[in-house]
Design a protein around this motif. Structure first.
Motif, mmCIF file in Angstrom:
data_model
loop_
_atom_site.group_PDB
_atom_site.id
_atom_site.type_symbol
_atom_site.label_atom_id
_atom_site.label_comp_id
_atom_site.label_asym_id
_atom_site.label_seq_id
_atom_site.Cartn_x
_atom_site.Cartn_y
_atom_site.Cartn_z
ATOM 1 N N ASN A 279 55.746 48.279 81.152
ATOM 2 C CA ASN A 279 55.598 46.949 80.664
ATOM 3 C C ASN A 279 54.130 46.746 79.861
ATOM 4 O O ASN A 279 53.344 47.262 80.273
ATOM 5 C CB ASN A 279 55.763 45.704 81.642
ATOM 6 C CG ASN A 279 57.069 46.010 82.321
ATOM 7 O OD1 ASN A 279 57.938 45.958 81.521
ATOM 8 N ND2 ASN A 279 57.196 45.686 83.384
ATOM 9 N N PRO A 280 54.308 46.252 78.516
ATOM 10 C CA PRO A 280 52.831 46.188 77.885
ATOM 11 C C PRO A 280 51.920 45.138 78.759
ATOM 12 O O PRO A 280 52.484 44.008 79.461
ATOM 13 C CB PRO A 280 53.246 45.240 76.512
ATOM 14 C CG PRO A 280 54.623 45.323 76.531
ATOM 15 C CD PRO A 280 55.354 45.717 77.844
ATOM 16 N N VAL A 281 50.701 45.581 78.785
ATOM 17 C CA VAL A 281 49.762 44.915 79.513
ATOM 18 C C VAL A 281 49.455 43.245 79.181
ATOM 19 O O VAL A 281 49.656 43.017 77.870
ATOM 20 C CB VAL A 281 48.259 45.598 79.571
ATOM 21 C CG1 VAL A 281 47.076 44.944 80.049
ATOM 22 C CG2 VAL A 281 48.467 46.968 80.049
ATOM 23 N N LYS A 282 49.265 42.470 80.116
ATOM 24 C CA LYS A 282 49.155 41.009 79.745
ATOM 25 C C LYS A 282 47.467 40.606 80.258
ATOM 26 O O LYS A 282 46.866 41.265 81.324
ATOM 27 C CB LYS A 282 50.077 40.277 80.556
ATOM 28 C CG LYS A 282 51.353 40.658 79.964
ATOM 29 C CD LYS A 282 52.599 39.889 80.906
ATOM 30 C CE LYS A 282 53.735 40.000 80.276
ATOM 31 N NZ LYS A 282 54.953 38.931 81.092
ATOM 32 N N ASP A 283 47.246 39.566 79.710
ATOM 33 C CA ASP A 283 45.849 39.001 80.172
ATOM 34 C C ASP A 283 45.988 38.214 81.403
ATOM 35 O O ASP A 283 47.049 38.039 81.996
ATOM 36 C CB ASP A 283 45.081 38.692 79.193
ATOM 37 C CG ASP A 283 45.719 37.135 78.529
ATOM 38 O OD1 ASP A 283 46.833 36.745 79.184
ATOM 39 O OD2 ASP A 283 45.589 36.778 77.629
ATOM 40 N N ALA A 284 44.887 37.542 81.817
ATOM 41 C CA ALA A 284 45.099 36.510 83.047
ATOM 42 C C ALA A 284 46.008 35.388 82.810
ATOM 43 O O ALA A 284 46.394 34.841 83.836
ATOM 44 C CB ALA A 284 43.562 36.438 83.304
ATOM 45 N N ASN A 285 46.095 35.015 81.408
ATOM 46 C CA ASN A 285 47.157 33.935 80.998
ATOM 47 C C ASN A 285 48.366 34.385 81.086
ATOM 48 O O ASN A 285 49.413 33.624 80.283
ATOM 49 C CB ASN A 285 46.578 33.344 80.137
ATOM 50 C CG ASN A 285 45.126 32.513 80.131
ATOM 51 O OD1 ASN A 285 44.949 32.097 81.144
ATOM 52 N ND2 ASN A 285 44.323 32.646 79.443
ATOM 53 N N ASP A 286 48.708 35.644 81.333
ATOM 54 C CA ASP A 286 50.321 35.996 81.294
ATOM 55 C C ASP A 286 50.453 36.196 79.807
ATOM 56 O O ASP A 286 51.672 36.236 79.320
ATOM 57 C CB ASP A 286 51.375 35.308 81.735
ATOM 58 C CG ASP A 286 52.359 36.078 82.242
ATOM 59 O OD1 ASP A 286 52.186 37.371 82.570
ATOM 60 O OD2 ASP A 286 53.589 35.480 82.014
#
Length: 522
Positions: A279-286
């Motif tokens: 899955n594509p990487v997400k930041d801390a805020n999803d």
């Protein structure tokens, strides 16, 4: 009174320290030609186990030296500078290689190119203008026009080959290599951690890891951090973290044992960063930050390759956009389209729109491009010929009239507007790429390419020069110097001999104490 045998401990520790020094020096000398090897040194401290009271009158003498371990000689600041600079080298090197490949195709100096073909067409039209009724001269014009179209076809196909090669290098070489580097670093992290827990510094594994990190840094700008992690009350080790430094986001690539993967969807040059589940990487805020990260790349060979493939200079609507292969492909297409429409319009002057006599057409029936331009089948099969002259009232032109042929000659010599047509009906997004003759268009294209190559080469030379300076500074600190190690051999050999002599002297003193005292008067 100080222990009688304390001096023996001092001598024994001195012997051991000198032996460690000789061992480490031998390790350095044996790896003088090992790629990535970092010079090692013995860590020593002065040992003092006495806790004398405040009013003690006995001198507080230490118990010698203690070897606490073996460490590497590295400068973290130079590592950071080198990795930042090598990323710039990687980007410029990829771009320069691609532009030089294009130059080998569009070179108008070293070989007869489009300029020569245009000049030949002009010469043939000049000859036809003096002999408009001669089928032989018209066939010469047709042959010259066909040579021009085939040369444009050849250039377009060669540019497509360059694009295909760079796409293959990106998808089948660079991206798998980056994923392999990340995987190998994670495996080394595991081995290094296990070794350090078991009491070994794992310096050789650290060298292997640093080599891989330097390789990764050539692909993209990265930030390497070491996070102290407490294993037990007496042991703390550094766990490695590597982040991609993007234009807007920082994307974690590796966190000790966990790492992401780069992937390119089939048939595209879109670069994604995905987690272990794909899955594509997400930041801390999803929020997804690992999808189509081309705009995030700040430098590195990965950016250079993607920019070479995806950026088309002024065709992108931005003057500061890099002129990649797309720019030169589209410029050739503009020329082919303008050439075809200009000469078709002239040859169709005065003709019924239902019965046009095109000189040029598309080999696949679609839009005329450099790849598809060809002689129109009607003209090629002699179903019709060139329109030599046109009268205002549509009557038959006078014998030998050549006004339309002269228009064709003038079209080759007159200024033309080469326009990249946009998609808006009011033409507000049309971009005029060049205004000038066909010859000037090709000359300007080659000049632009030459300027791009010179600029990129100059940048590359500057980056390489800085990288070499940093490499020299790193080598002065971290590389093995045989002169220095030779001096260490002498130093440790002499300290070993001195420690052995101390042991002998202490033995003689104890012998005096035990065997030669208290015998007076016997």
């Amino acid at each position: 009174m100080r222990s009688t045998f304390a001096g023996f401990t001092t001598a024994q520790l001195a012997l051991r320290a000198s032996q460690y020094g000789l061992d480490v020096t031998g390790q350095n000398i044996s790896n003088v030609n090992t790629n990535g090897y970092t010079r090692q040194v013995v860590d020593q401290i002065s040992l003092n186990l006495q806790n004398a009271g405040r009013y003690a009158t006995v001198a507080n003498v230490g118990y010698g030296t203690l070897v606490t371990g073996v460490s590497q000689v590295r400068d973290p600041y130079l590592d950071i500078r080198f990795r930042n600079e090598v990323a710039k080298v990687g980007e410029a090197d990829v771009k320069l290689a691609g532009l030089q490949e294009i130059e080998s195709i569009l070179d108008e100096i070293a070989k007869d190119g489009i300029q020569t073909q245009l000049s030949d067409l002009n010469t043939m039209l000049q000859k036809l203008s003096s002999n408009v009724s001669s089928k032989e001269y018209e066939n010469m014009v047709k042959s010259s026009a066909e040579s021009l179209t085939k040369y444009l076809n050849q250039c377009a196909k060669q540019l497509e080959t360059i694009r295909s090669n760079h796409e293959y290098n990106l998808t089948e070489v660079e991206v798998p290599e980056i994923n392999n580097i990340l995987e190998n670093i994670a495996e080394l992290n595991k081995s290094i951690k296990n070794g350090q827990i078991n009491g070994t510094p794992a310096l050789e594994l650290l060298d292997q890891r640093n080599v891989l990190i330097d390789q990764l840094a050539s692909y993209m700008k990265i930030n390497v951090t070491y996070v102290p992690t407490k294993i037990s009350d007496s042991l703390t080790i550094d766990e490695l973290k590597i982040d991609l430094v993007g234009e807007n986001n920082t994307i974690n690539l590796l966190n000790h044992l966990d790492h992401v993967n780069l992937e390119i969807p089939s048939g595209t040059t879109q670069l994604n960063i995905v987690d272990k589940d794909g899955n594509p990487v997400k930041d801390a805020n999803d929020v997804v930050i690992g999808e189509d990260i081309f705009s995030e790349l700040s430098t590195g060979s990965l950016k250079g390759n993607l920019e070479f493939l995806n950026s088309s200079g002024e065709f992108d609507g931005a003057n500061n956009s890099f002129r990649g292969i797309g720019y030169y492909q589209q410029m050739l297409d503009l020329m082919a389209t303008k050439l075809a429409t200009t000469f078709n319009d002239i040859n169709n002057t005065g003709l019924d729109p239902a019965d046009l006599h095109d000189m040029f057409a598309s080999s696949d029936g679609g839009t005329i491009t450099a790849k598809t331009i060809c002689i129109a089948s009607g003209w090629e099969n002699s179903d019709y010929g060139l329109t030599a002259s046109v009268t205002p009232d549509g009557s038959a032109p006078a014998s030998g009239a050549n006004d339309n042929i002269l228009k064709m000659i003038n079209a080759l010599q007159a200024n033309q507007s080469f326009v990249d047509e946009g998609t808006l009906p009011d033409d507000s997004d049309d971009i005029t790429m060049f205004t000038g003759t066909f010859h000037e268009f090709i000359s300007n294209l080659n000049t632009t390419l030459g300027i791009d190559i010179k600029s990129t080469k100059s940048s590359l030379n500057n980056y390489v020069s800085v990288a070499n300076e940093i490499t020299d500074a790193k080598s002065a600190i971290s590389s093995v110097s045989l002169d220095e190690e030779g001096m260490n051999l002498i130093r440790y050999q002499q300290s070993y001999a001195a420690a052995a002599r101390l042991m002998t002297t202490l033995d003689e003193a104890v012998d005096t104490l035990i065997n030669k005292m208290g015998i007076v008067g016997r």
